[in-house]
Scaffold this active site. Structure first.
Site, PDB file in Angstrom:
ATOM      1  N   SER A  54       1.022 -40.023  52.982  1.00 59.14           N
ATOM      2  CA  SER A  54      -0.272 -39.748  53.600  1.00 59.14           C
ATOM      3  C   SER A  54      -1.318 -40.823  53.376  1.00 59.14           C
ATOM      4  CB  SER A  54      -0.825 -38.413  53.090  1.00 59.14           C
ATOM      5  OG  SER A  54      -0.971 -38.443  51.693  1.00 59.14           O
ATOM      6  N   ASP A 342     -11.169 -36.538  50.674  1.00 57.90           N
ATOM      7  CA  ASP A 342     -10.734 -35.167  50.377  1.00 57.90           C
ATOM      8  C   ASP A 342     -10.197 -35.117  48.945  1.00 57.90           C
ATOM      9  OD1 ASP A 342      -8.065 -35.987  50.407  1.00 57.90           O
ATOM     10  OD2 ASP A 342      -7.637 -35.158  52.397  1.00 57.90           O
ATOM     11  N   HIS A 345      -7.250 -38.006  48.821  1.00 60.80           N
ATOM     12  CA  HIS A 345      -7.277 -39.311  49.483  1.00 60.80           C
ATOM     13  C   HIS A 345      -8.630 -40.013  49.374  1.00 60.80           C
ATOM     14  CE1 HIS A 345      -4.190 -36.756  51.472  1.00 60.80           C
ATOM     15  NE2 HIS A 345      -3.473 -37.836  51.231  1.00 60.80           N
TER      16      HIS A 345
END
Ligand SMILES: *[C@@H]1O[C@H](CO)[C@@H](O)[C@H](O)[C@H]1NC(C)=O
Ligand SMILES: *[C@@H]1O[C@H](CO)[C@@H](O)[C@H](O)[C@H]1NC(C)=O
Ligand SMILES: *[C@@H]1O[C@H](CO)[C@@H](O)[C@H](O)[C@H]1NC(C)=O
Ligand SMILES: *[C@@H]1O[C@H](CO)[C@@H](O)[C@H](O)[C@H]1NC(C)=O
Length: 378
Positions: A54, A342, A345
């Site tokens: 991610s 977030d 990340h």
């Protein structure tokens, strides 16, 4: 209530992880090739290929039958820079975007982007939530094996388009960014009773050896950020609070990560000595993130512990956007003040600073090569 929270957190993560460390699996399964042709691409042309998770996924999960747990194709993701959600786990650009900017390449398109076949600049195969094991989020992410199969397909496509020789040149000159992230390793540290002694320095080595014969002696350039201090992610801080005394792991996690990073450096160094043309760049995420978290103001941030977007302590519950199992979330006013967008990340600004280090970093932080040298074909 607290138990439920813990369960929620666990639900978000896949618990089936394996300590086996698979960077080298990736490194060596990408079969190297020769530049035998006379018609090589312009010397300056260096493509960028991106694998794994991610932190570097530019939106591949938008195009598969996935789940919002491992997608970011809804607001407020993407709002700062793109003005719409692209699938990137950030308020704006992510690491490969900044690398592309430095390298004068366009943003590297997700491999699954419909209708896209212009691969001479590279391709992004990364998939949020993808771990080294196929079982990790099976069916919901593009697992590593599939990412490599896609790479093979692309190679075939390029051959049809550019011919065999030029394709080989392109791929041999390209830079390969492989991010080993949270889903491969970090989560494991929180969910098993890991002890440093289990850490697989010898195992990495043995694995490397077993793959050596697959690796013909060609030049390839690998960029591998080492593991960051996972214990300092807002997610980890929140998890630690939720677990209370049961999971006093926060203090344990970072030393284990450090040991792992030492083993990684050692193994890559050995391989460089053994394989002609094998070049790598380890970017010291650990040092950079530790610095920035301890002295945010030095780097232009005001908040390095709490996430901009999320809920609960440290906004560490992974709920940004309100489409995952936890529906509530809060959003900060000014994301430029935040290291983390977030719970897991980094913000666009933190990614940008990180790529500056990847690009220009001196050997104490980025080495033995930095990205500038890689893209200048040194
Ligand atoms: C997509 O995922 C859902 C839920 O896991 C499943 O029921 C459905 O069959 C899948 N569809 C396809 C086309 O794979
Ligand atoms: C975890 O490991 C330590 C020793 O490494 C041991 O003392 C402890 O009981 C273990 N905890 C669990 C829950 O297995
Ligand atoms: C947001 O934060 C950045 C960095 O702290 C600052 O330069 C900028 O002026 C702030 N913007 C607003 C609208 O407050
Ligand atoms: C790395 O070296 C540079 C100068 O060569 C120095 O400015 C920087 O502070 C060093 N960074 C670390 C983390 O040691």
């Amino acid at each position: 209530m607290r138990t439920q929270q813990v369960n929620e957190v666990y639900n978000i993560m896949s618990l089936r992880f394996h300590l086996c460390f698979l960077v080298l699996f990736v490194v060596f399964l990408i079969t190297p090739t020769h530049c035998l042709g006379h018609q090589c691409l312009p010397k300056q042309h260096v493509a960028l290929f991106i694998f794994r998770d991610s932190l570097v996924d530019a939106g591949n999960n938008n195009y598969i039958n996935s789940t919002t747990e491992v997608q970011a194709n809804y607001g407020p993701y993407g709002e700062t820079f793109f003005k719409y959600p692209t699938g990137r786990f950030s308020n704006g650009r992510i690491i490969p975007d900044f690398i592309a900017e430095f390298a004068n390449l366009p943003f590297i398109t997700p491999y699954l982007y419909p209708g896209y076949h212009q691969y001479t600049d590279g391709a992004n195969f990364a998939s949020a939530g993808a771990g080294a094991l196929i079982e990790t989020h099976q069916g919901l992410v593009i697992d590593l094996k599939t990412q490599l199969q896609y790479f093979k397909k692309l190679e075939k496509l390029l051959r049809e388009k550019l011919g065999v020789a030029e394709t080989k040149t392109l791929l041999a000159r390209a830079v390969y960014l492989i991010n080993i992230g949270f889903y491969d390793y970090g989560v494991l540290l929180f969910t098993t009773n890991s002890s440093a002694s289990k850490l697989p320095s010898r195992r990495i080595r043995r694995y490397g050896d077993s793959q050596l014969d697959k690796c013909d002696q060609r030049g390839r350039k690998f960029v591998i950020p080492n593991l960051g201090p996972f214990g300092c992610l807002p997610f980890a801080r929140a998890l630690n609070m939720a677990l209370g005394n049961i999971g006093a792991r926060l203090q344990e996690v970072n030393p284990i990560v450090k040991l792992h990073n030492e083993a990684l450096s050692k193994v890559l160094q050995e391989l460089e000595g053994e394989l002609n043309g094998f070049k790598y760049s380890i970017v010291n995420s650990y040092t950079y993130l530790s610095e920035i978290i301890h002295k945010p103001s030095k780097y232009g941030f005001k908040e390095s512990r709490i996430a901009c977007c999320g809920i609960g302590p440290y906004r560490g519950m992974f709920s940004c956007g309100g489409k995952r199992s936890i529906k509530e979330y809060k959003l900060c006013e000014n994301v430029s003040d935040y290291v983390f967008f977030d719970s897991i990340h980094p913000s666009e600004k933190a990614s940008q600073q990180f790529v500056e280090l990847m690009w220009n970093g001196t050997p104490n932080i980025t080495g033995p090569y930095n990205l500038k040298e890689f893209f200048e074909n040194k």
